[in-house]
Design a protein around this motif. Structure first.
Motif, PDB file in Angstrom:
ATOM      1  N   GLN A   1      30.164 -23.236  -6.426  1.00  0.00           N
ATOM      2  CA  GLN A   1      29.633 -22.523  -7.578  1.00  0.00           C
ATOM      3  C   GLN A   1      28.306 -21.867  -7.204  1.00  0.00           C
ATOM      4  O   GLN A   1      27.480 -22.466  -6.524  1.00  0.00           O
ATOM      5  CB  GLN A   1      29.412 -23.491  -8.752  1.00  0.00           C
ATOM      6  N   VAL A   2      28.161 -20.643  -7.621  1.00  0.00           N
ATOM      7  CA  VAL A   2      26.951 -19.882  -7.326  1.00  0.00           C
ATOM      8  C   VAL A   2      26.338 -19.407  -8.633  1.00  0.00           C
ATOM      9  O   VAL A   2      27.025 -18.838  -9.477  1.00  0.00           O
ATOM     10  CB  VAL A   2      27.277 -18.673  -6.430  1.00  0.00           C
ATOM     11  N   GLN A   3      25.065 -19.656  -8.796  1.00  0.00           N
ATOM     12  CA  GLN A   3      24.335 -19.135  -9.946  1.00  0.00           C
ATOM     13  C   GLN A   3      23.570 -17.894  -9.517  1.00  0.00           C
ATOM     14  O   GLN A   3      22.950 -17.875  -8.458  1.00  0.00           O
ATOM     15  CB  GLN A   3      23.360 -20.171 -10.495  1.00  0.00           C
ATOM     16  N   VAL A   4      23.650 -16.876 -10.347  1.00  0.00           N
ATOM     17  CA  VAL A   4      23.032 -15.593 -10.037  1.00  0.00           C
ATOM     18  C   VAL A   4      22.083 -15.226 -11.176  1.00  0.00           C
ATOM     19  O   VAL A   4      22.490 -15.250 -12.343  1.00  0.00           O
ATOM     20  CB  VAL A   4      24.093 -14.496  -9.868  1.00  0.00           C
ATOM     21  N   VAL A   5      20.865 -14.880 -10.831  1.00  0.00           N
ATOM     22  CA  VAL A   5      19.872 -14.532 -11.850  1.00  0.00           C
ATOM     23  C   VAL A   5      19.154 -13.253 -11.435  1.00  0.00           C
ATOM     24  O   VAL A   5      18.561 -13.200 -10.352  1.00  0.00           O
ATOM     25  CB  VAL A   5      18.848 -15.659 -12.045  1.00  0.00           C
ATOM     26  N   GLU A   6      19.207 -12.249 -12.305  1.00  0.00           N
ATOM     27  CA  GLU A   6      18.499 -10.990 -12.052  1.00  0.00           C
ATOM     28  C   GLU A   6      17.163 -10.994 -12.784  1.00  0.00           C
ATOM     29  O   GLU A   6      17.000 -11.661 -13.805  1.00  0.00           O
ATOM     30  CB  GLU A   6      19.298  -9.780 -12.544  1.00  0.00           C
ATOM     31  N   SER A   7      16.252 -10.190 -12.273  1.00  0.00           N
ATOM     32  CA  SER A   7      14.972  -9.999 -12.937  1.00  0.00           C
ATOM     33  C   SER A   7      14.402  -8.648 -12.530  1.00  0.00           C
ATOM     34  O   SER A   7      14.876  -8.029 -11.568  1.00  0.00           O
ATOM     35  CB  SER A   7      13.988 -11.115 -12.569  1.00  0.00           C
ATOM     36  N   GLY A   8      13.405  -8.210 -13.284  1.00  0.00           N
ATOM     37  CA  GLY A   8      12.704  -7.000 -12.899  1.00  0.00           C
ATOM     38  C   GLY A   8      12.983  -5.778 -13.746  1.00  0.00           C
ATOM     39  O   GLY A   8      12.387  -4.730 -13.536  1.00  0.00           O
ATOM     40  N   GLY A   9      13.895  -5.898 -14.694  1.00  0.00           N
ATOM     41  CA  GLY A   9      14.176  -4.751 -15.546  1.00  0.00           C
ATOM     42  C   GLY A   9      13.021  -4.450 -16.485  1.00  0.00           C
ATOM     43  O   GLY A   9      12.060  -5.207 -16.600  1.00  0.00           O
ATOM     44  N   GLY A  10      13.124  -3.312 -17.154  1.00  0.00           N
ATOM     45  CA  GLY A  10      12.081  -2.931 -18.084  1.00  0.00           C
ATOM     46  C   GLY A  10      12.161  -1.467 -18.444  1.00  0.00           C
ATOM     47  O   GLY A  10      13.171  -0.802 -18.190  1.00  0.00           O
ATOM     48  N   LEU A  11      11.095  -0.990 -19.035  1.00  0.00           N
ATOM     49  CA  LEU A  11      10.994   0.406 -19.469  1.00  0.00           C
ATOM     50  C   LEU A  11      10.139   1.183 -18.472  1.00  0.00           C
ATOM     51  O   LEU A  11       9.045   0.739 -18.102  1.00  0.00           O
ATOM     52  CB  LEU A  11      10.366   0.456 -20.858  1.00  0.00           C
ATOM     53  N   VAL A  12      10.651   2.328 -18.066  1.00  0.00           N
ATOM     54  CA  VAL A  12       9.934   3.158 -17.113  1.00  0.00           C
ATOM     55  C   VAL A  12      10.143   4.622 -17.487  1.00  0.00           C
ATOM     56  O   VAL A  12      11.192   4.977 -18.049  1.00  0.00           O
ATOM     57  CB  VAL A  12      10.402   2.875 -15.666  1.00  0.00           C
ATOM     58  N   GLN A  13       9.175   5.429 -17.174  1.00  0.00           N
ATOM     59  CA  GLN A  13       9.314   6.856 -17.435  1.00  0.00           C
ATOM     60  C   GLN A  13      10.148   7.512 -16.344  1.00  0.00           C
ATOM     61  O   GLN A  13      10.200   7.031 -15.204  1.00  0.00           O
ATOM     62  CB  GLN A  13       7.945   7.517 -17.500  1.00  0.00           C
ATOM     63  N   ALA A  14      10.785   8.605 -16.709  1.00  0.00           N
ATOM     64  CA  ALA A  14      11.561   9.363 -15.731  1.00  0.00           C
ATOM     65  C   ALA A  14      10.679   9.733 -14.537  1.00  0.00           C
ATOM     66  O   ALA A  14       9.523  10.114 -14.699  1.00  0.00           O
ATOM     67  CB  ALA A  14      12.126  10.620 -16.377  1.00  0.00           C
ATOM     68  N   GLY A  15      11.249   9.582 -13.361  1.00  0.00           N
ATOM     69  CA  GLY A  15      10.510   9.828 -12.135  1.00  0.00           C
ATOM     70  C   GLY A  15       9.845   8.596 -11.563  1.00  0.00           C
ATOM     71  O   GLY A  15       9.387   8.615 -10.414  1.00  0.00           O
ATOM     72  N   GLY A  16       9.817   7.534 -12.333  1.00  0.00           N
ATOM     73  CA  GLY A  16       9.192   6.303 -11.893  1.00  0.00           C
ATOM     74  C   GLY A  16      10.123   5.435 -11.061  1.00  0.00           C
ATOM     75  O   GLY A  16      11.251   5.829 -10.737  1.00  0.00           O
ATOM     76  N   SER A  17       9.636   4.246 -10.736  1.00  0.00           N
ATOM     77  CA  SER A  17      10.373   3.319  -9.878  1.00  0.00           C
ATOM     78  C   SER A  17      10.434   1.941 -10.522  1.00  0.00           C
ATOM     79  O   SER A  17       9.561   1.566 -11.303  1.00  0.00           O
ATOM     80  CB  SER A  17       9.703   3.202  -8.507  1.00  0.00           C
ATOM     81  N   LEU A  18      11.469   1.218 -10.160  1.00  0.00           N
ATOM     82  CA  LEU A  18      11.613  -0.183 -10.545  1.00  0.00           C
ATOM     83  C   LEU A  18      12.229  -0.938  -9.388  1.00  0.00           C
ATOM     84  O   LEU A  18      13.021  -0.378  -8.616  1.00  0.00           O
ATOM     85  CB  LEU A  18      12.502  -0.349 -11.777  1.00  0.00           C
ATOM     86  N   ARG A  19      11.884  -2.200  -9.309  1.00  0.00           N
ATOM     87  CA  ARG A  19      12.453  -3.060  -8.279  1.00  0.00           C
ATOM     88  C   ARG A  19      13.101  -4.250  -8.967  1.00  0.00           C
ATOM     89  O   ARG A  19      12.429  -5.055  -9.609  1.00  0.00           O
ATOM     90  CB  ARG A  19      11.367  -3.534  -7.325  1.00  0.00           C
TER      91      ARG A  19
END
Length: 122
Positions: free
Chosen positions: A1-19
């Motif tokens: 069994q593998v647990q997977v957890v994402e993080s790092g989402g959010g609100l950003v303006q066009a042209g910006g970056s997210l990781r």
């Protein structure tokens, strides 16, 4: 069994970056190819890209703006997203599949995270 957890989402303006980050636990991370998928409101799930466990080879649905990397020692895979557009607004999912199935359909990815929401404003 593998647990997977994402993080790092959010609100950003066009042209910006997210990781976005994805951390797994429960099994040998190094045995799994890891994929990123996304689902925009009212649309079907689509592949963003994937990275193999063996050589770290990456495949992208739309190359150029997104980069996937992994750190097997930290059980982590990341999705660096640059030059974001409003069309990139979606819930982003990280998923794990057996080695050799990186390019398989979403149904072949056995373990999924809960998703992290990305909103790109114009």
């Amino acid at each position: 069994q593998v647990q997977v957890v994402e993080s790092g989402g959010g609100l950003v303006q066009a042209g910006g970056s997210l990781r976005l980050s994805c951390t797994t636990s429960g099994s040998r991370f190094g045995d799994y190819d890891m994929g990123w998928f996304r689902q925009a409101p009212g649309k079907e799930l689509e592949r963003v890209g994937c990275i193999t466990w063996s050589l770290g080879t990456t495949y992208y649905a739309d190359s150029g703006r997104f980069t996937i990397s992994r750190d097997n020692a930290k059980n982590t895979v990341t999705l660096q997203m640059n030059s974001l557009k409003p069309d990139d607004t979606a819930i982003y999912y990280c998923a794990a599949t057996a080695g050799g199935y990186c390019l398989a359909s979403a149904g072949e990815f056995r373990y999924w995270g809960q998703g992290t929401e990305v909103t790109v404003s114009s």
